[in-house]
Design an enzyme around this catalytic site. Structure first.
Site, PDB file in Angstrom:
ATOM      1  N   ASP A 160      -5.195  -1.654  -0.365  1.00 45.26           N
ATOM      2  CA  ASP A 160      -5.472  -2.504  -1.520  1.00 45.26           C
ATOM      3  C   ASP A 160      -4.345  -3.498  -1.756  1.00 45.26           C
ATOM      4  O   ASP A 160      -4.442  -4.363  -2.619  1.00 45.26           O
ATOM      5  CB  ASP A 160      -5.738  -1.673  -2.778  1.00 45.26           C
ATOM      6  CG  ASP A 160      -4.559  -0.806  -3.182  1.00 45.26           C
ATOM      7  OD1 ASP A 160      -3.550  -0.777  -2.452  1.00 45.26           O
ATOM      8  OD2 ASP A 160      -4.647  -0.134  -4.234  1.00 45.26           O
ATOM      9  N   SER A 161      -3.271  -3.400  -0.942  1.00 50.45           N
ATOM     10  CA  SER A 161      -2.229  -4.434  -0.957  1.00 50.45           C
ATOM     11  C   SER A 161      -2.806  -5.789  -0.580  1.00 50.45           C
ATOM     12  O   SER A 161      -2.150  -6.820  -0.764  1.00 50.45           O
ATOM     13  CB  SER A 161      -1.093  -4.058   0.001  1.00 50.45           C
ATOM     14  OG  SER A 161      -1.603  -3.689   1.277  1.00 50.45           O
TER      15      SER A 161
ATOM     16  N   ASP B 189      -8.427   2.000   1.736  1.00 50.48           N
ATOM     17  CA  ASP B 189      -7.837   2.352   0.442  1.00 50.48           C
ATOM     18  C   ASP B 189      -8.899   2.393  -0.655  1.00 50.48           C
ATOM     19  O   ASP B 189      -9.773   1.520  -0.721  1.00 50.48           O
ATOM     20  CB  ASP B 189      -6.778   1.315   0.052  1.00 50.48           C
ATOM     21  CG  ASP B 189      -5.429   1.959  -0.210  1.00 50.48           C
ATOM     22  OD1 ASP B 189      -5.366   3.185  -0.417  1.00 50.48           O
ATOM     23  OD2 ASP B 189      -4.427   1.226  -0.216  1.00 50.48           O
TER      24      ASP B 189
ATOM     25  N   GLU C 218       5.691   7.389  -0.352  1.00 46.52           N
ATOM     26  CA  GLU C 218       6.253   6.047  -0.530  1.00 46.52           C
ATOM     27  C   GLU C 218       7.403   6.059  -1.524  1.00 46.52           C
ATOM     28  O   GLU C 218       7.334   6.693  -2.574  1.00 46.52           O
ATOM     29  CB  GLU C 218       5.174   5.071  -1.010  1.00 46.52           C
ATOM     30  CG  GLU C 218       5.705   3.661  -1.225  1.00 46.52           C
ATOM     31  CD  GLU C 218       4.627   2.633  -1.482  1.00 46.52           C
ATOM     32  OE1 GLU C 218       4.982   1.453  -1.703  1.00 46.52           O
ATOM     33  OE2 GLU C 218       3.428   2.992  -1.456  1.00 46.52           O
TER      34      GLU C 218
END
Length: 726
Positions: A141-142, A180, A279
């Site tokens: 979704d980045s 995602d 992350e």
């Protein structure tokens, strides 16, 4: 380079298996060493090989090749040799690629071979990655930030993800593809989560899905896995909720936090995740988690002791106009390469160097001659003026407010609305504006590099360096003296403390204090502190804002702003006019209303906030989910209906005829927003539940109106906060 006939080529060779002969002929023909080879291969392919795959080739009669034999050497000037030229050794044929599956990944994990993963959002890039041999492609979704230009991943929808997954799937035939789950697609309801996960697999074509969250998402993960979908978890820094964490910050800095992350990882493993992304955590924490679970971990900004690594492609190749994260190695500078290529193109177009003849199509010579004759003819008299193309521009006049005189202004509160109002007032450059906030990191960031203010819709962004920020009211007085205007934009529970600061800052003769807070009763609290009702103004604003991180706020909702005139005096009205004018000049159109009309507006906003804020906080979803999800919508309707009944019992005329429709419309218009109460819950700070739904409950008791849904929401939000502190 000499050429020989296929007969001479084969005459002196020892017998070969049929397939070897065809391969040898194909290579020789392709290099121009053999004439007639193509026909020979066709002939050989048609003939059946003698029994036994290793039997020698039986050549057909020479007559079958004669139609492809070369012409007489004396006519061509070429010499044909009776022995074939020696071929260079050929490299072995490349091994055919096979599709990477979850079993492939598990095998690498068992053999302790690092797993490579990279983001991708489009077809051409996917073909490159597939050719290189990366283990996993993440359609993240980045994409919302690096491709669509949003300031966060929050606006990305399931439809967006399906489209990008389809593009990647077409280009990467052999790579394992993970899609995602965007924010808002899985948090509110397990059935919604399963349905959206199935969409990514069925419509998007992915092999697995990824979703953010630890233990609280374990039940959702288990349901998706039970539906037959592979799930990759994601813990640590979770970008979808980064704003609520105070920005993109490293997580797990303490032993207790590390244990919490391990508990999250174990819960996801138990729920069925085949791997987990970690992350933004210290290397030691990532190693600790990796060694204490039995599924692969994929690190991003988590050190090298994880089972594999993932990076955002645009960051690692230098195709991201923003700042590259600390953890990302920049392997190339594609931006520079593209800029150089585009600049060269622009230059060559300007000099007409491009397109040269090699890039142009040509007509047959006869037609070209006729065309040149046409071009030399005069089409118009020499004195005829060229016709001008008329550009039809929209000449709608833009209303500009007159320049306001310089004011000394303080905004108390560094949250989303405080930052938005303060930044807007400071941006015009004619005011001396201070933001007073106890959020020390936010204050330090604004002081260091200014406040970034993104416009509504995110089309433009500006950095405001004229906004001064501090946590100390004494500094404001020392550097600027008393303030002409003070705006209070803090959470309702903090109103009294903010009022004491405002009373200290405001000019004792002509200064005004204005509250634009949520809830009812805030003005009365401030009046009790200042003891001068005519200098305390109450207002309501339908504008919305959302903090994207320290020193970064986005304008997320447009609407009207209204300030009440507390009494009929000329001086009082002048103060209200001044405040309204200052806000309007700053781009926040503001009107004035009588005090009794303000009560209607305050209750209208109170009811809408009561329906949206607590539900978004409890379900941890964006506003739009409340209007679309059946369970959430039903609760919203009950909450709003109770609040409207209380208002009716108090003879308050609301600014809308149907409160439920009004609340649902606001939820839809602000679909991508997180409510302020949700942000408070995620940050672990006190919410305004007592000043919003709590106020409705208290007013209901006085009026004899039962409000069980509102009372339950108050209890649940407060209970959740208390549990979070245990």
């Amino acid at each position: 380079k000499a050429t020989v006939s296929v007969l001479n080529w084969t005459a002196r060779l020892p017998p070969h298996p049929r397939e070897d002969m065809i391969t040898s002929l194909r290579r020789a023909c392709g290099r121009g060493l053999v004439s007639g080879g193509t026909s020979a291969m066709r002939e050989l392919s048609r003939r059946e090989e003698p029994a036994g795959s290793g039997n020698p080739l039986i050549l057909p009669k020479a007559s079958s090749f004669l139609h492809s034999a070369p012409p007489n050497p004396t006519k061509t000037g070429r010499r044909y040799y009776s022995t074939p030229p020696r071929e260079e050794p050929q490299a072995p044929a490349a091994k055919k690629k096979t599709k990477t599956t979850v079993l492939t990944l598990q095998n690498k994990y068992k053999k302790q071979k690092p797993i490579s993963m990279i983001t991708c959002y489009d077809y051409p890039t996917a073909t490159i990655i597939d050719d290189v041999g990366v283990d996993i492609i993440l359609v993240g979704d980045s994409v919302g930030m690096v491709v669509h230009g949003h300031n966060s991943t929050v606006p990305v929808t399931v439809d967006d993800m399906v489209s990008h997954c389809q593009a990647v799937m077409r280009g990467a035939k052999n790579t394992f593809i993970v899609g995602d789950m965007p924010f808002g697609s899985f948090e509110a309801d397990v059935n919604d989560a399963v349905r959206n996960a199935l969409r990514l697999v069925k419509e998007g074509g992915v092999d697995a899905i990824k979703l953010e969250g630890g233990r609280r998402m374990a039940g959702t993960v288990e349901a998706i896995v039970n539906a037959g979908v592979l799930v990759q978890g994601h813990i640590g820094l979770t970008p979808q909720t980064a704003a609520a964490m105070g920005g993109f910050r490293v997580q797990g800095k303490s032993v207790k936090a590390a244990e919490e992350l391990l508990a999250d990882a174990r819960a996801l493993q138990k729920a069925g995740c085949f791997s987990i992304v970690i992350e933004g955590v210290p290397s030691e924490v990532a190693e600790y988690i990796t060694k204490n679970i039995s599924v692969p971990t994929i690190g991003i900004g988590a050190g090298k002791e994880t089972s594999g690594q993932v990076l955002v492609l645009h960051d690692m190749v230098g195709l991201n106009p923003g700042r590259t994260p600390k953890f990302c190695k920049k392997y190339s500078d594609v931006t520079a390469v593209m800029k150089n290529a585009i600049q060269e193109y622009v230059d060559e177009v300007g000099t007409k160097e491009f397109p040269s003849a090699e890039y142009c199509y040509k007509m047959p010579e006869k037609a070209a001659a006729e065309m040149r004759a046409l071009l030399t003819e005069e089409q118009h008299p020499a004195n005829e003026p060229a016709k001008q193309a008329v550009l039809n521009l929209d000449r709608t006049p833009i209303r500009k407010s007159p320049i306001a005189p310089t004011k000394k202004i303080a905004v108390i509160g560094g949250g989303a609305m405080g930052s938005f109002i303060g930044g807007s007032l400071a941006r015009i450059g004619t005011n001396s504006v201070w933001m007073v906030s106890d959020w020390s990191d936010h204050v330090a960031a604004v002081t260091s590099h200014g406040l970034r203010l993104d416009s509504f819709g995110g089309a433009t962004s500006s950095v405001i360096n004229t906004l001064r920020a501090t946590s100390d009211v004494n500094r404001v007085l020392e550097e600027d003296g008393y303030m002409d205007m003070v705006f209070i934009l803090v959470k309702s529970p903090n109103t009294e403390v903010a009022a004491q600061k405002a009373a200290k800052l405001v000019h004792p003769d002509h200064g005004t204090i204005t509250t634009l807070q949520n809830g009812v009763g805030n003005r009365e609290v401030i009046v009790n502190v200042l003891d001068d009702p005519d200098r305390v103004l109450g207002g309501v604003s339908a504008h919305g804002a959302m903090l994207m991180g320290e020193a970064h706020v986005q304008h997320t909702g447009m609407g009207s702003t209204t300030i009440a005139v507390p009494s009929s005096g000329v001086e009082v009205r002048k103060r209200v006019e001044d405040v309204s004018h200052v806000l309007t000049v700053a781009g926040i159109d503001t009107s004035m209303e009588a005090q009794h009309e303000m009560e209607s507006m305050l209750w209208g906003k109170l009811i809408i906030n009561a329906g949206i804020n607590p539900l978004s906080a409890l379900f941890r979803v964006k506003n739009g989910v409340l209007a679309e999800n059946e369970v959430c919508r039903s609760l919203l309707e009950k909450t709003v209906a109770e609040a409207a009944q209380v208002a009716a019992s108090k003879n308050i005329k609301l600014p809308f005829t149907n409160p439920i429709d009004a609340a649902l419309n606001v939820a839809r218009k602000t679909a991508a927003n997180r409510s302020s109460m949700l942000c408070d819950v995620l940050r672990g700070v006190t919410t305004e539940i007592d000043a919003i739904n709590g106020a409705i409950v208290r007013e209901g008791v006085e009026c004899g109106v039962e409000t069980p849904t509102n009372a339950s929401l108050v209890a649940m939000v407060n209970g959740r906060q208390r549990l979070a502190t245990i």
